[in-house]
Design a protein around this motif. Sequence first.
Motif, PDB file in Angstrom:
ATOM      1  N   LEU A  58      25.036  33.128  56.274  1.00 44.14           N
ATOM      2  CA  LEU A  58      23.802  33.233  56.808  1.00 44.14           C
ATOM      3  C   LEU A  58      23.608  33.460  58.401  1.00 44.14           C
ATOM      4  O   LEU A  58      24.697  33.091  59.009  1.00 44.14           O
ATOM      5  N   TYR A  63      17.064  29.877  61.762  1.00 40.54           N
ATOM      6  CA  TYR A  63      16.501  28.335  61.487  1.00 40.54           C
ATOM      7  C   TYR A  63      15.683  28.252  62.621  1.00 40.54           C
ATOM      8  O   TYR A  63      15.091  27.071  62.759  1.00 40.54           O
ATOM      9  N   CYS A 209      13.593  38.057  44.468  1.00 37.58           N
ATOM     10  CA  CYS A 209      13.769  36.666  44.851  1.00 37.58           C
ATOM     11  C   CYS A 209      13.197  36.440  46.263  1.00 37.58           C
ATOM     12  O   CYS A 209      13.100  35.345  46.675  1.00 37.58           O
ATOM     13  N   ASN A 214      14.088  35.998  53.358  1.00 37.01           N
ATOM     14  CA  ASN A 214      13.906  34.750  53.823  1.00 37.01           C
ATOM     15  C   ASN A 214      15.354  34.517  54.767  1.00 37.01           C
ATOM     16  O   ASN A 214      15.282  33.459  55.853  1.00 37.01           O
TER      17      ASN A 214
ATOM     18  N   SER C 219      16.018  19.060  53.148  1.00 32.57           N
ATOM     19  CA  SER C 219      15.146  20.509  52.947  1.00 32.57           C
ATOM     20  C   SER C 219      15.365  21.490  54.132  1.00 32.57           C
ATOM     21  O   SER C 219      14.996  22.503  54.024  1.00 32.57           O
ATOM     22  N   PHE C 220      16.147  20.787  55.342  1.00 28.67           N
ATOM     23  CA  PHE C 220      16.050  21.701  56.244  1.00 28.67           C
ATOM     24  C   PHE C 220      16.794  22.829  56.033  1.00 28.67           C
ATOM     25  O   PHE C 220      16.543  24.154  56.574  1.00 28.67           O
ATOM     26  N   ALA C 221      18.103  23.001  55.196  1.00 27.07           N
ATOM     27  CA  ALA C 221      18.718  24.300  55.120  1.00 27.07           C
ATOM     28  C   ALA C 221      18.092  25.123  54.215  1.00 27.07           C
ATOM     29  O   ALA C 221      18.447  26.368  54.304  1.00 27.07           O
ATOM     30  N   CYS C 222      17.066  24.745  53.538  1.00 28.74           N
ATOM     31  CA  CYS C 222      16.498  25.569  52.359  1.00 28.74           C
ATOM     32  C   CYS C 222      15.806  26.839  53.028  1.00 28.74           C
ATOM     33  O   CYS C 222      14.952  26.722  54.105  1.00 28.74           O
ATOM     34  N   LEU C 223      16.136  28.036  52.306  1.00 33.55           N
ATOM     35  CA  LEU C 223      15.401  29.179  53.005  1.00 33.55           C
ATOM     36  C   LEU C 223      14.210  29.217  52.286  1.00 33.55           C
ATOM     37  O   LEU C 223      13.270  30.292  52.746  1.00 33.55           O
ATOM     38  N   ASN C 224      13.625  28.645  51.215  1.00 32.75           N
ATOM     39  CA  ASN C 224      12.529  28.790  50.457  1.00 32.75           C
ATOM     40  C   ASN C 224      12.560  30.195  50.005  1.00 32.75           C
ATOM     41  O   ASN C 224      11.479  31.101  49.845  1.00 32.75           O
ATOM     42  N   CYS C 225      13.564  30.691  49.464  1.00 32.26           N
ATOM     43  CA  CYS C 225      13.805  32.106  48.913  1.00 32.26           C
ATOM     44  C   CYS C 225      13.064  31.990  47.496  1.00 32.26           C
ATOM     45  O   CYS C 225      11.743  32.374  47.254  1.00 32.26           O
ATOM     46  N   GLY C 226      13.918  31.613  46.450  1.00 31.16           N
ATOM     47  CA  GLY C 226      13.151  31.810  44.966  1.00 31.16           C
ATOM     48  C   GLY C 226      14.236  32.029  44.141  1.00 31.16           C
ATOM     49  O   GLY C 226      14.180  32.250  42.797  1.00 31.16           O
ATOM     50  N   PRO C 276       7.440  24.322  54.097  1.00 30.41           N
ATOM     51  CA  PRO C 276       8.575  24.697  53.502  1.00 30.41           C
ATOM     52  C   PRO C 276       8.968  23.232  52.902  1.00 30.41           C
ATOM     53  O   PRO C 276       9.144  23.411  51.629  1.00 30.41           O
ATOM     54  N   CYS C 310      22.878  29.033  45.533  1.00 27.13           N
ATOM     55  CA  CYS C 310      21.951  29.047  46.741  1.00 27.13           C
ATOM     56  C   CYS C 310      22.609  29.643  47.888  1.00 27.13           C
ATOM     57  O   CYS C 310      23.727  28.990  48.140  1.00 27.13           O
ATOM     58  N   PRO C 311      21.937  30.363  48.509  1.00 22.87           N
ATOM     59  CA  PRO C 311      22.730  30.966  49.850  1.00 22.87           C
ATOM     60  C   PRO C 311      22.795  29.961  50.891  1.00 22.87           C
ATOM     61  O   PRO C 311      23.828  30.114  51.658  1.00 22.87           O
ATOM     62  N   ALA C 312      22.205  28.904  50.940  1.00 23.83           N
ATOM     63  CA  ALA C 312      22.009  28.024  52.081  1.00 23.83           C
ATOM     64  C   ALA C 312      22.838  26.475  51.686  1.00 23.83           C
ATOM     65  O   ALA C 312      23.008  25.991  52.504  1.00 23.83           O
ATOM     66  N   ILE C 314      22.321  24.275  49.264  1.00 21.65           N
ATOM     67  CA  ILE C 314      21.675  23.121  49.006  1.00 21.65           C
ATOM     68  C   ILE C 314      22.360  22.491  47.508  1.00 21.65           C
ATOM     69  O   ILE C 314      22.730  23.367  46.759  1.00 21.65           O
TER      70      ILE C 314
END
Lengths: 326, 150, 326
Positions: A58, A63, A209, A214, C219-226, C276, C310-312, C314
């Motif tokens: 990433l 961020y 997705c 994102n 939740s900081f690292a989350c990209l909110n992708c899907g 997010p 998960c790419p981030a 999490i």
Amino acid sequence: MASFAEKIKEAAKNVLKEGLASGILAYTKGQDIFCERITFVSTKDEISKIIWPSFGGLNPANYLKKLKGKKLALFAPGCVARAVVVLIKEGQIKREDVFLIGVPCPGMLDPKKLKNSFPQIIAIEDDFKENLTIKTPSTSKNLKRIDFLRDTCLYCKYPLPETYNILLPAEGKRPAKDPYALVEQIEGLDISLRSKWFWDQFLSRCIRCYACRNACPLCYCDFCFVDETRPAWIGKSRDPIDVALYHLVRAYHLAGRCVECGACQAACPFDIPVALLTKKLGKEALHAFGYEAGLSLEEPLLFNTFHENDPEDFIFTHKLKEQGKI
Amino acid sequence: MTFEPKIIAFLCNWCSYAGADLAGVSRRAYPPSIRIVRVPCSSRVSPAMIFDALKSGADGVLVAGCHPGDCHYLTGNMFARRRFYMLKKLLEFTGLEPERVQFSWVSASEGDVFAAIVKEFTITLEKLGPNLNFRKIIKGEGFGFLCRKD
Amino acid sequence: MLYVLGREKLDNWLAFLEKKARLFVPGKEKFEPYQGNITFESKPLLSPKEFFLPPREPMLSFEVTPGAFPEKLSPSPDERIIFGVRACDAYALTLIKKVYQEDVFFSLRYKNTSLIGKACLAESTDCFCWAMGIDPFSGSGLDLLFLEKDEKLLLKPITEKGKTLVPVEAKEALPEDKALFNEIAKNFLKNKNPSPSLLRLKEKDLMTIYNASFWEKLSFACLNCGICTFLCPTCYCFDVHDEVVGEKGLRIRVPDSCMFLLYTQHASGHNPRRSPLARFRNRFMHKFKYFLDEYGEPLCVGCGRCNTNCPAGINLWEIIQAMGEV
């Protein structure tokens, strides 16, 4: 001679100690050895957790939009520094709000390439130069990093950042000699094969997705074109025509803005070559307009300017004149 | 029945739309394949609009603007030129019949040029055939991870 | 009733099944139509949820002409058999069924599909079905369960439909085979207990968890992708779209993700989950508190796809533990 990881931690310590930033966006260990996590480190105790990722993937500049209003430091290999420069030029952040710790990037490894060759890896040791040791339940193997680098890192032109506040005294990867090799491979195909490639790789596999969107540091629109309903430019289902439209319009929105970090491709769960579309447009921007995103803070953005001699061989009337029809 | 292509044309109000008007007034004959959408400037046209036209079933899309240097808004067509260059390259790269999308400069006095453009574009599209690949088809199909091409 | 079939007769069994109905076998990315051989032995990336909540479910077809009445559509009544489903994925369908039992489309598809499960011995390090209270040897959610051991396949029909899926070549199992099956089932669950966090979550006050301070950091690292929502076998949220071209239109149901911006957007324009963090929190609260309170079990089957993909980076467990200990 301090190791790469030690230099990183030292630089982070200094930045916090001297109050150059209120916090640093850095990688820390995740639960999985293949996926490190980007964290906002703002206290001295957390500094010991900072690592340099083997797999990364990433782009920490992504961020920045979560931390508006704070003075931040970032570890910046070439692609991260370029992303920050583009964000500054587009008015998203101010130069004085970002402290860039330049890192000569050794390149990131691709977990999929490693897992395909060695399905049962339990630990890895990375020297961030040329060698990699992997451990499986039965054995341990020495490998060369270059065989398992991510495609975007393998063909990277700028592992060394052009913009930074301080530069880490380390040696990174050398710029690729043939950065557009993968793009040229597709360009060389016949049009029906190119269409088949697009169908096989993108249209039949994408699940919409939006991880690519994102993960991208330059996809920062509050309201994406995908969410528009009046008019609804694209549908939300996995109808191939809508998938094609999503990728084409997104690539087009990144024309001349993509910094080739490969976060999009790293985030994709199906490993769709998303980065190749924007890399192609980056190649065109360079060859036709002499512009590459994120290298200079003064140069105007690609579509913010024009030149009298911009190429116009694609204009229909020119083609008709050549054929003597008008 | 021979195939009659449908072309959606985005013509800029000051030059190319006037040029199309002149073609009509001068009684220049050209095939009735074209449907015109008037825009203030060629730089108003975004790729989403071009794709939307193709998606709705257009066989071809034409975007015409003033010649470089003659734009009513001074520099609109110069920016548009860069953008359309990149769009063309993207369409070529993904193999999506780039001949279906064409750009042109037509001035207000070039009625005969406009007629020639429409005629030639129609001939090109007749050879290429109807737009079957890049079109939204309302299918009543439910299951299927992907709609297979074959 | 237990049956035994030689491993070498697997192709005969698949041919027998293929004659009965459309047969699907696991592939690397998704379940694919059977074409003579099985190429992939593990869990596909996309779960069999796609067969029941398809990526595109047409519900109504309409014409924009005066007096025309919309036509209700229904899914194809074709029978299907899905082979090689894992216990986690099959159990997920029973969880979805709790919510979707009145849904016409889901029920019709569920009725027409038979699921043949493979008892996996949790070969992957990503899985944790037992932690969510699932016993992979119970066959819950499946029509037939088979276990592969020592060149033998032990078949255990669970439902009436499952009995019809046993091929003629299968013989009734001998007492030692039955003992083997029971022993393996018992050994699997040794030292594998449901997570204590789940019990804690049942007892905790909802608002305490909702208002906790750990959400921001986690939740900081989350990209909110899907990615997590699309790969998850239990996520079932949907959106309804109208696709119109000219005079004809189709109303379709598509999978939606709670990670997307427009997930809770009201028609007035107000968005209660604009940040997010709010959407990230909603996902875990739904799975491990709201659903747990309503139905007595978490909306998670421990397949591990969210963690792995998960790419981030999490990790579910960090969040469950934080929720349970707040």
